[in-house]
Write an enzyme that holds these catalytic residues in place. Structure first.
Site, PDB file in Angstrom:
ATOM      1  N   ARG A  96       0.837  -1.205   0.000  1.00  0.00           N
ATOM      2  CA  ARG A  96       0.000   0.000   0.000  1.00  0.00           C
ATOM      3  C   ARG A  96       0.865   1.245   0.000  1.00  0.00           C
ATOM      4  O   ARG A  96       2.018   1.215   0.398  1.00  0.00           O
ATOM      5  CB  ARG A  96      -0.845   0.076   1.280  1.00  0.00           C
ATOM      6  CG  ARG A  96      -1.544  -1.185   1.625  1.00  0.00           C
ATOM      7  CD  ARG A  96      -2.147  -1.032   3.020  1.00  0.00           C
ATOM      8  NE  ARG A  96      -2.555  -2.338   3.527  1.00  0.00           N
ATOM      9  CZ  ARG A  96      -3.067  -2.534   4.733  1.00  0.00           C
ATOM     10  NH1 ARG A  96      -3.228  -1.517   5.566  1.00  0.00           N
ATOM     11  NH2 ARG A  96      -3.420  -3.742   5.104  1.00  0.00           N
ATOM     12  N   ASP A 135       0.282   5.391   1.440  1.00  0.00           N
ATOM     13  CA  ASP A 135      -0.628   6.225   2.225  1.00  0.00           C
ATOM     14  C   ASP A 135      -1.200   7.395   1.426  1.00  0.00           C
ATOM     15  O   ASP A 135      -0.746   7.685   0.326  1.00  0.00           O
ATOM     16  CB  ASP A 135       0.138   6.819   3.420  1.00  0.00           C
ATOM     17  CG  ASP A 135       0.163   5.852   4.582  1.00  0.00           C
ATOM     18  OD1 ASP A 135      -0.586   4.854   4.546  1.00  0.00           O
ATOM     19  OD2 ASP A 135       0.945   6.094   5.526  1.00  0.00           O
ATOM     20  N   ARG A 156       9.120   7.385   6.158  1.00  0.00           N
ATOM     21  CA  ARG A 156       8.834   8.748   6.629  1.00  0.00           C
ATOM     22  C   ARG A 156       9.443   9.006   8.010  1.00  0.00           C
ATOM     23  O   ARG A 156       9.888  10.118   8.300  1.00  0.00           O
ATOM     24  CB  ARG A 156       7.331   8.996   6.630  1.00  0.00           C
ATOM     25  CG  ARG A 156       6.778   9.113   5.204  1.00  0.00           C
ATOM     26  CD  ARG A 156       5.272   8.978   5.137  1.00  0.00           C
ATOM     27  NE  ARG A 156       4.611   9.974   5.952  1.00  0.00           N
ATOM     28  CZ  ARG A 156       3.300  10.020   6.144  1.00  0.00           C
ATOM     29  NH1 ARG A 156       2.513   9.105   5.568  1.00  0.00           N
ATOM     30  NH2 ARG A 156       2.771  10.957   6.892  1.00  0.00           N
TER      31      ARG A 156
END
Lengths: 247, 247
Positions: free
Chosen positions: A51, A53, A198
């Site tokens: 995935r 975000d 991140r």
């Protein structure tokens, strides 16, 4: 039945991430809607390498799906690109063996993170790079990277919401370089946990600003506690750059 | 009273152009709204080097306005950038003599036009460059440019809606170069008519595709008729790049 592998590029700005969510615009739902049109209302599920975000971009996301349609790969590419919205583009379509799996067969992934270093905001990159004009100590950041590369339990570097048990991952490469007014980070690894890239970027920026010392990376890793690492850098600077497979 | 000169950059994507229009989001109206806030409700009119159309960008638009406020230039820049929307950025503020005029004192302007040459759409540049993947004959295009540079009546290269009488302009320079997957045109001239750069680009692309011959530029200029030139290239590839002043 044929299995197709597609390399996608998408601008994450106006997506609530990759994965289907009720009443949200997602990459998966837009793509599956196009496939449904091409298959006369039949549902075709797609499987991604992983995935991404909300607001996170992809330069080279990989997905696969199965289809009964008998169309050559290059015509698939044209058909998909003509039906997909303008913020998703298919770069490559390949017919692959039926045992290919975009997620389970990925051997490594590359993410990039773009930072704008100019004092002024860059209006053209505002959704595609993180504006961070403050001084950075590159030498200290390079020192910190040495502690992070390799096989570690990255529990300190993932969101508290991470569901997987095993948080051991191998990072093969971390580097950064300047390109015009951008600072670009590259991360290559066998896999990345939820928010991991991140948080790595946020931590390296803290190191660059002298808020955390490079040598502390060792303790942060060993603590296995999210609070020890730096902030989570915003999603709009992140790109899923490439996914590698063995064949 | 002080006169301020500002260099602005804006992303034209979500603007109905530069100039105020009723019920439309424009660069001028957003900027004047910020100035009104800073002047306690007083209207401050801004003057630009020239208008830009809907979806056209600016890398270096120049405006001026008068203010009774006594704030140093660098604090003006910070204040404006903190109040302006994220698609307008102030790159430079300068206190200038009261006889400075952003439009009347501009001695030359540079426009750039960006084209994406890759076969696939570039999702990240979809609002910031024109996707044109077809073959182009650069030699013939360079030949055409020779006819266009110089002082000419550009009546054939402006919108039929152009209101000015005198359509004589001087183009000092036209060039194009490749940068990664982009083809970038540069136009430098003493002034440009309504849609002139976009029609020049559209015509040069027609030349590149063999639809118009380079040598025909002479007749097209002499005909003074808009129908003879090529299409108007879309606005989202165009950038007002720089405005030059004598001092």
């Amino acid at each position: 039945m044929k299995r197709l592998k597609c390399i996608l590029s998408y601008d994450g700005t106006y997506f609530s991430g990759y994965q289907v969510q009720p009443n949200k615009r997602t990459v998966q739902s837009e793509f599956e809607e196009v496939l449904m049109k091409m298959h006369n209302g039949q549902t075709i599920k797609i499987h991604a390498s992983g995935r991404t975000d909300a607001h996170v971009h992809a330069y080279g996301q990989v997905i696969h799906f199965d289809t009964p349609l008998n169309i050559p790969a290059d015509r698939w590419k044209k058909a998909l690109n003509s039906l997909l919205p303008e913020d998703i583009s298919v770069k490559e379509v390949q017919i692959v063996p039926l045992d290919f799996h975009a997620r389970f067969q990925a051997v490594s992934k590359e993410y990039r993170y773009k930072i704008i270093r100019s004092q002024e905001r860059n209006v053209f990159q505002r959704h595609h790079a993180y504006h961070f004009p403050y001084p950075l100590d590159y030498v200290e950041m390079k020192e910190a990277i040495k502690y992070l590369v390799g096989t570690h339990d990255f529990a300190s570097f993932c969101s508290a919401k991470t569901e997987v048990e095993d948080k051991v991952r191998t990072i093969y490469e971390i580097e950064f370089f300047e390109e015009k007014d951008e600072l670009i980070f590259r991360f290559v690894g066998d896999g990345f946990l939820y928010n991991m890239v991140r948080i790595l970027v946020g931590t390296l920026l803290d190191v660059g600003q002298g808020k955390i010392k490079a040598v502390e990376m060792k303790n942060i890793l060993e603590s296995k506690s999210r609070e020890k690492a730096g902030k989570t850098a915003p999603g709009h600077g992140l790109y899923l750059w490439q996914v590698h497979y063995d064949n």
